[in-house]
Design a protein around this motif. Structure first.
Motif, PDB file in Angstrom:
ATOM      1  N   ILE A   6       0.849  -1.184   0.000  1.00 45.93           N
ATOM      2  CA  ILE A   6       0.000   0.000   0.000  1.00 45.93           C
ATOM      3  C   ILE A   6       0.889   1.240   0.000  1.00 45.93           C
ATOM      4  O   ILE A   6       1.885   1.302   0.732  1.00 45.93           O
ATOM      5  CB  ILE A   6      -0.928   0.017   1.237  1.00 45.93           C
ATOM      6  CG1 ILE A   6      -1.910  -1.150   1.167  1.00 45.93           C
ATOM      7  CG2 ILE A   6      -1.691   1.332   1.342  1.00 45.93           C
ATOM      8  CD1 ILE A   6      -2.827  -1.241   2.364  1.00 45.93           C
ATOM      9  N   VAL A   7       0.526   2.209  -0.819  1.00 40.66           N
ATOM     10  CA  VAL A   7       1.197   3.505  -0.814  1.00 40.66           C
ATOM     11  C   VAL A   7       0.312   4.505  -0.085  1.00 40.66           C
ATOM     12  O   VAL A   7      -0.874   4.649  -0.394  1.00 40.66           O
ATOM     13  CB  VAL A   7       1.480   3.984  -2.258  1.00 40.66           C
ATOM     14  CG1 VAL A   7       1.866   5.459  -2.274  1.00 40.66           C
ATOM     15  CG2 VAL A   7       2.600   3.152  -2.870  1.00 40.66           C
ATOM     16  N   ILE A   8       0.887   5.174   0.910  1.00 37.06           N
ATOM     17  CA  ILE A   8       0.190   6.186   1.695  1.00 37.06           C
ATOM     18  C   ILE A   8       0.682   7.545   1.216  1.00 37.06           C
ATOM     19  O   ILE A   8       1.860   7.887   1.376  1.00 37.06           O
ATOM     20  CB  ILE A   8       0.475   6.023   3.195  1.00 37.06           C
ATOM     21  CG1 ILE A   8       0.088   4.613   3.663  1.00 37.06           C
ATOM     22  CG2 ILE A   8      -0.262   7.080   4.008  1.00 37.06           C
ATOM     23  CD1 ILE A   8       0.638   4.271   5.035  1.00 37.06           C
ATOM     24  N   ALA A   9      -0.216   8.300   0.599  1.00 36.26           N
ATOM     25  CA  ALA A   9       0.165   9.578  -0.004  1.00 36.26           C
ATOM     26  C   ALA A   9       0.017  10.705   1.018  1.00 36.26           C
ATOM     27  O   ALA A   9      -1.081  11.019   1.456  1.00 36.26           O
ATOM     28  CB  ALA A   9      -0.709   9.851  -1.225  1.00 36.26           C
ATOM     29  N   ALA A  32       1.987   2.604  -8.927  1.00 37.94           N
ATOM     30  CA  ALA A  32       1.919   1.543  -9.931  1.00 37.94           C
ATOM     31  C   ALA A  32       3.316   1.058 -10.311  1.00 37.94           C
ATOM     32  O   ALA A  32       3.552  -0.149 -10.466  1.00 37.94           O
ATOM     33  CB  ALA A  32       1.170   2.039 -11.160  1.00 37.94           C
ATOM     34  N   ASP A  33       4.260   1.986 -10.454  1.00 38.10           N
ATOM     35  CA  ASP A  33       5.631   1.604 -10.784  1.00 38.10           C
ATOM     36  C   ASP A  33       6.257   0.729  -9.704  1.00 38.10           C
ATOM     37  O   ASP A  33       7.106  -0.125  -9.987  1.00 38.10           O
ATOM     38  CB  ASP A  33       6.496   2.854 -10.985  1.00 38.10           C
ATOM     39  CG  ASP A  33       6.385   3.431 -12.385  1.00 38.10           C
ATOM     40  OD1 ASP A  33       5.570   2.905 -13.183  1.00 38.10           O
ATOM     41  OD2 ASP A  33       7.099   4.400 -12.684  1.00 38.10           O
ATOM     42  N   GLU A  34       5.824   0.956  -8.459  1.00 38.49           N
ATOM     43  CA  GLU A  34       6.361   0.174  -7.336  1.00 38.49           C
ATOM     44  C   GLU A  34       5.641  -1.167  -7.159  1.00 38.49           C
ATOM     45  O   GLU A  34       6.013  -1.963  -6.305  1.00 38.49           O
ATOM     46  CB  GLU A  34       6.235   0.988  -6.042  1.00 38.49           C
ATOM     47  CG  GLU A  34       7.154   2.191  -5.983  1.00 38.49           C
ATOM     48  CD  GLU A  34       8.612   1.801  -5.823  1.00 38.49           C
ATOM     49  OE1 GLU A  34       8.896   0.802  -5.126  1.00 38.49           O
ATOM     50  OE2 GLU A  34       9.474   2.500  -6.400  1.00 38.49           O
ATOM     51  N   GLY A  35       4.585  -1.395  -7.957  1.00 41.15           N
ATOM     52  CA  GLY A  35       3.833  -2.641  -7.838  1.00 41.15           C
ATOM     53  C   GLY A  35       2.822  -2.644  -6.717  1.00 41.15           C
ATOM     54  O   GLY A  35       2.393  -3.715  -6.255  1.00 41.15           O
ATOM     55  N   ALA A  36       2.394  -1.456  -6.275  1.00 37.00           N
ATOM     56  CA  ALA A  36       1.413  -1.376  -5.189  1.00 37.00           C
ATOM     57  C   ALA A  36       0.035  -1.822  -5.670  1.00 37.00           C
ATOM     58  O   ALA A  36      -0.304  -1.703  -6.852  1.00 37.00           O
ATOM     59  CB  ALA A  36       1.338   0.048  -4.650  1.00 37.00           C
ATOM     60  N   ALA A  37      -0.757  -2.304  -4.742  1.00 33.98           N
ATOM     61  CA  ALA A  37      -2.135  -2.702  -5.036  1.00 33.98           C
ATOM     62  C   ALA A  37      -3.124  -1.612  -4.675  1.00 33.98           C
ATOM     63  O   ALA A  37      -4.214  -1.543  -5.255  1.00 33.98           O
ATOM     64  CB  ALA A  37      -2.486  -3.982  -4.267  1.00 33.98           C
ATOM     65  N   LEU A  38      -2.755  -0.765  -3.708  1.00 32.37           N
ATOM     66  CA  LEU A  38      -3.654   0.262  -3.181  1.00 32.37           C
ATOM     67  C   LEU A  38      -2.892   1.558  -2.983  1.00 32.37           C
ATOM     68  O   LEU A  38      -1.705   1.542  -2.637  1.00 32.37           O
ATOM     69  CB  LEU A  38      -4.226  -0.158  -1.818  1.00 32.37           C
ATOM     70  CG  LEU A  38      -5.370  -1.155  -1.767  1.00 32.37           C
ATOM     71  CD1 LEU A  38      -5.481  -1.730  -0.369  1.00 32.37           C
ATOM     72  CD2 LEU A  38      -6.671  -0.469  -2.133  1.00 32.37           C
ATOM     73  N   CYS A  39      -3.592   2.689  -3.150  1.00 32.30           N
ATOM     74  CA  CYS A  39      -3.015   3.994  -2.870  1.00 32.30           C
ATOM     75  C   CYS A  39      -4.029   4.780  -2.044  1.00 32.30           C
ATOM     76  O   CYS A  39      -5.186   4.928  -2.455  1.00 32.30           O
ATOM     77  CB  CYS A  39      -2.690   4.721  -4.159  1.00 32.30           C
ATOM     78  SG  CYS A  39      -1.580   6.135  -3.960  1.00 32.30           S
ATOM     79  N   VAL A 243       4.115   0.524   2.537  1.00 30.33           N
ATOM     80  CA  VAL A 243       4.025  -0.479   3.590  1.00 30.33           C
ATOM     81  C   VAL A 243       3.372  -1.728   3.036  1.00 30.33           C
ATOM     82  O   VAL A 243       2.375  -1.653   2.316  1.00 30.33           O
ATOM     83  CB  VAL A 243       3.238   0.063   4.809  1.00 30.33           C
ATOM     84  CG1 VAL A 243       1.828   0.496   4.429  1.00 30.33           C
ATOM     85  CG2 VAL A 243       3.188  -0.969   5.922  1.00 30.33           C
ATOM     86  N   VAL A 244       3.964  -2.867   3.353  1.00 30.52           N
ATOM     87  CA  VAL A 244       3.351  -4.153   3.061  1.00 30.52           C
ATOM     88  C   VAL A 244       2.641  -4.597   4.330  1.00 30.52           C
ATOM     89  O   VAL A 244       3.275  -4.741   5.382  1.00 30.52           O
ATOM     90  CB  VAL A 244       4.404  -5.193   2.634  1.00 30.52           C
ATOM     91  CG1 VAL A 244       3.751  -6.563   2.447  1.00 30.52           C
ATOM     92  CG2 VAL A 244       5.097  -4.753   1.353  1.00 30.52           C
ATOM     93  N   LEU A 245       1.335  -4.782   4.248  1.00 29.29           N
ATOM     94  CA  LEU A 245       0.591  -5.194   5.436  1.00 29.29           C
ATOM     95  C   LEU A 245       1.128  -6.531   5.948  1.00 29.29           C
ATOM     96  O   LEU A 245       1.257  -7.495   5.187  1.00 29.29           O
ATOM     97  CB  LEU A 245      -0.898  -5.311   5.120  1.00 29.29           C
ATOM     98  CG  LEU A 245      -1.608  -4.029   4.673  1.00 29.29           C
ATOM     99  CD1 LEU A 245      -3.100  -4.273   4.532  1.00 29.29           C
ATOM    100  CD2 LEU A 245      -1.335  -2.876   5.625  1.00 29.29           C
ATOM    101  N   GLY A 246       1.463  -6.557   7.233  1.00 32.61           N
ATOM    102  CA  GLY A 246       2.059  -7.750   7.816  1.00 32.61           C
ATOM    103  C   GLY A 246       3.566  -7.691   7.904  1.00 32.61           C
ATOM    104  O   GLY A 246       4.199  -8.566   8.491  1.00 32.61           O
TER     105      GLY A 246
END
Length: 264
Positions: A6-9, A32-39, A243-246
């Motif tokens: 997750i990216v926290i803006a 998206a470039d970092e491969g995040a699923a959520l922003c 942050v990767v949850l977990g």
């Protein structure tokens, strides 16, 4: 179990919707470039949370901006939680708009617990819907609603959300004694534990109406389902947190590096 990235803006607030939208696009492209699923974005991220919302928070500006964000979400295959006014026959709401990775809008969480000044402009919401983003059941608790523990539990405890977005709560309440962690972060820790859900804050790092109140802005918190404070982003920091949850590792990326993604 390790969850998605997750990216926290934690982006600078601007006076105009156009400027805020450019920041949102840059953060989404970076995510998206970092491969995040959520922003995750801040409360009223589209308009900014300032007195200029009277002219910026109108359907002819907000609705096309949200359509742009939904189109980018679909193109980038990136789910988004973003703050914006919503307009219905029942009134105008301070909403957190949940946009899935296909560009659909499965839910809008309207702020229930308005402050007195907010209530002069927005209608209060009465529900707290849950929607699936990137495989997670998500909802939102907006700004000072983090204090409305019993009410939020009553709305969500049977829904079993995995993740609560927490946009806002710009700074500690100056009328409360200083504590560590801050009182509103402790509220989030208690709610996360009682809900068994992640809470991801996305805060503004600056104030525009009263710039002197920017001193303790930012510091977006990540709270685990056991109520543990995993990390906070920098105070007044302009940029994004990953942050990767977990996984307790949080990576901070300054705003200039985020903007370079767009320039490239």
């Amino acid at each position: 179990m390790v969850g998605p990235l997750i990216v926290i803006a934690q982006l600078p607030m601007h006076w105009t919707l156009a400027e805020n939208l450019r920041e949102i696009e840059a953060a989404m492209c970076f995510a998206a470039d970092e491969g995040a699923a959520l922003c995750a974005f801040a409360e009223l991220a589209v308009t900014g949370f300032h007195r200029g919302i009277v002219t910026e928070g109108v359907p002819q500006k907000v609705d096309p901006a949200l359509q742009c964000i939904a189109d980018w979400a679909a193109e980038l295959e990136l789910a988004v939680a973003v703050g914006a006014p919503s307009f219905t026959p029942a009134g105008r709401f301070n909403s957190h708009v949940l946009i899935d990775e296909h560009g659909a809008v499965p839910a809008r969480v309207h702020k229930n617990g308005l402050t007195a000044p907010e209530a002069t402009f927005f209608q209060a919401g009465t529900e707290r819907p849950v929607a699936t983003l990137a495989g997670l059941r998500c909802s939102a608790v907006i700004c000072r609603e983090i204090e409305d523990h019993a009410a939020v539990l009553a709305q969500l405890q049977d829904e079993a959300p995995d993740l609560l977005f927490w946009p806002g709560q710009m700074r500690p309440d100056p009328d409360k004694p200083p504590v560590e962690p801050w009182a509103h972060v402790q509220d989030a820790m208690r709610l996360a534990r009682d809900m068994g859900a992640w809470i991801v804050q996305s805060n503004w790092p600056n104030a525009l109406n009263r710039p002197e109140e920017s001193a303790l802005t930012g510091a977006s918190a990540i709270v685990a389902p056991d109520g543990r404070l995993v990390a906070q982003l920098p105070v007044q920091g302009l940029g994004v947190g990953l942050v990767v949850l977990g996984d307790d590792t949080v990576r901070w990326v300054p705003l200039d590096a985020v903007h370079r993604t767009m320039q490239g």
